[in-house]
Write a protein that holds these residues in place. Structure first.
Motif: not given
Length: 366
Positions: A325-335, A350-363
């Motif tokens: 899980a990402i708690e904070s993100y400060r890298v610029t879009p150019t890295g 461009h970092f908008e939001h994180q997917f998170g630590r969860r795993r989602i099965p695709v049935h």
């Protein structure tokens, strides 16, 4: 979107590449350094490549052990579009024989090819797009053994602007390596130890071909790659071995290659070995940093310090993580670092939001 359950080739019909006939009539598989030599109807050590008459067949083509959407950090890749979602899948079989395998129910399966869900390359790419995945990862078992399938999936993904990621032990032949990595955008390579004795005793393979893959990735491709070493108590976790690995990476690959030290848990044929203590992971990280590596991580543990990406110049925390899980993100879009503008090695945007630590099965079929 196509149904993921669209028909796959009938078992034993997809032609495999990378083989030649020997003078004695046997067929030699050139996919990996094992060079299995097959009589008619025999399978290689990986189980999914079979000689049938004058042909080599990839019996796992179009068959998956299941699909999940993961955070990219789970591969683990910390510098490849952090926070993004990746559609992950594997097949069955493996060309290594790791006694500590943590996906042994898949990699050691001898029935998975008939039980697994059918999925063709175009359907996988469309599923990734439909679920807003930035990439597709070939994982759970080693994509080396289903290289033709993985390459076709990668081609289909690229048609839709989706990237391809290999999670692999790097045990691959020269020609197959060139073809395979020409289709990959990123890889995590398991460097399972740093002595040939460890490889022989615990994986049934050898160290040098894995080092050759790492050298090839660095010097002959534009593939972004990171390295993972699973530290097993008393087997590959000595100061001497960790220093030797870190020194080799710094000298041969450069100090910007991220290195992940992850924790072992008892499994498969090594259930009598205790889990890796946190102190071992922390010690390994400090040793690698001392040898000059800029991005060293601990894995399979809650360790914010060991999971955080720091600026290599001013040492400001740029991506603070707890496990996946990402708690904070400060890298610029150019890295770059926003404080001192030093480039951070990797692939960023461009970092908008994180997917998170969860795993989602695709049935399958939905």
């Amino acid at each position: 979107m196509k149904d993921l359950a669209s028909p796959a080739p009938s078992p034993g019909t997809y032609p495999g590449r990378y083989w030649h006939f020997l003078d004695d009539g046997r067929m030699q598989c050139d996919l990996c350094p094992r060079h299995c030599r097959l009589h008619d109807d025999q399978r290689g050590a990986c189980f999914v490549r079979q000689r049938l008459g004058e042909r080599m067949l990839l019996t796992a083509y179009g068959r998956s052990s299941g699909f999940c959407i993961d955070p990219i950090e789970k591969k683990p890749l910390n510098h490849f579009y952090p926070g993004s979602a990746v559609l992950s899948f594997g097949t069955a079989g493996c060309n290594l024989a790791c006694k500590f395998c943590q996906n042994w129910d898949i990699s050691k399966s001898r029935e998975m090819e008939t039980l697994a869900a059918a999925a063709m390359p175009e359907a996988i790419a469309e599923a990734a797009a439909a679920h807003a995945c930035k990439s597709v990862a070939f994982t759970y078992n080693d994509p080396v053994i289903f290289a033709e399938y993985a390459m076709d999936v990668a081609d289909a993904c690229h048609q839709l602007g989706i990237m391809a990621v290999a999670v692999t032990a790097g045990y691959m032949g020269e020609q197959a390596r060139r073809d395979f990595y020409s289709r990959m955008d990123a890889a995590n390579v398991d460097l399972k130890g740093f002595t040939d004795a460890f490889y022989v005793a615990f994986t049934g393979a050898h160290l040098q071909p894995v080092l050759d893959t790492l050298l090839y990735l660095k010097h002959e491709t534009k593939v972004w790659f990171e390295i993972t070493t699973l530290l097993i108590p008393g087997k590959n976790d000595s100061d001497e071995e960790i220093r030797a690995e870190s020194q080799w990476i710094a000298k041969e690959l450069g100090t910007d290659i991220p290195l992940h030290f992850t924790g072992f848990h008892p499994d498969y044929k090594m259930r009598d070995v205790p889990p890796t203590p946190f102190s071992t992971l922390a010690r390994a990280r400090k040793l690698a940093i001392k040898e000059g590596l800029r991005y060293v991580y601990t894995g399979n543990v809650h360790d914010t310090e060991g999971a955080t990406t720091y600026c290599p110049a001013c040492h400001a925390p740029l991506i603070v993580r707890d496990w996946h899980a990402i708690e904070s993100y400060r890298v610029t879009p150019t890295g770059t670092c926003p404080d001192c503008f030093t480039p951070v090695a990797g692939c960023f945007g461009h970092f908008e939001h994180q997917f998170g630590r969860r795993r989602i099965p695709v049935h399958i079929g939905t």
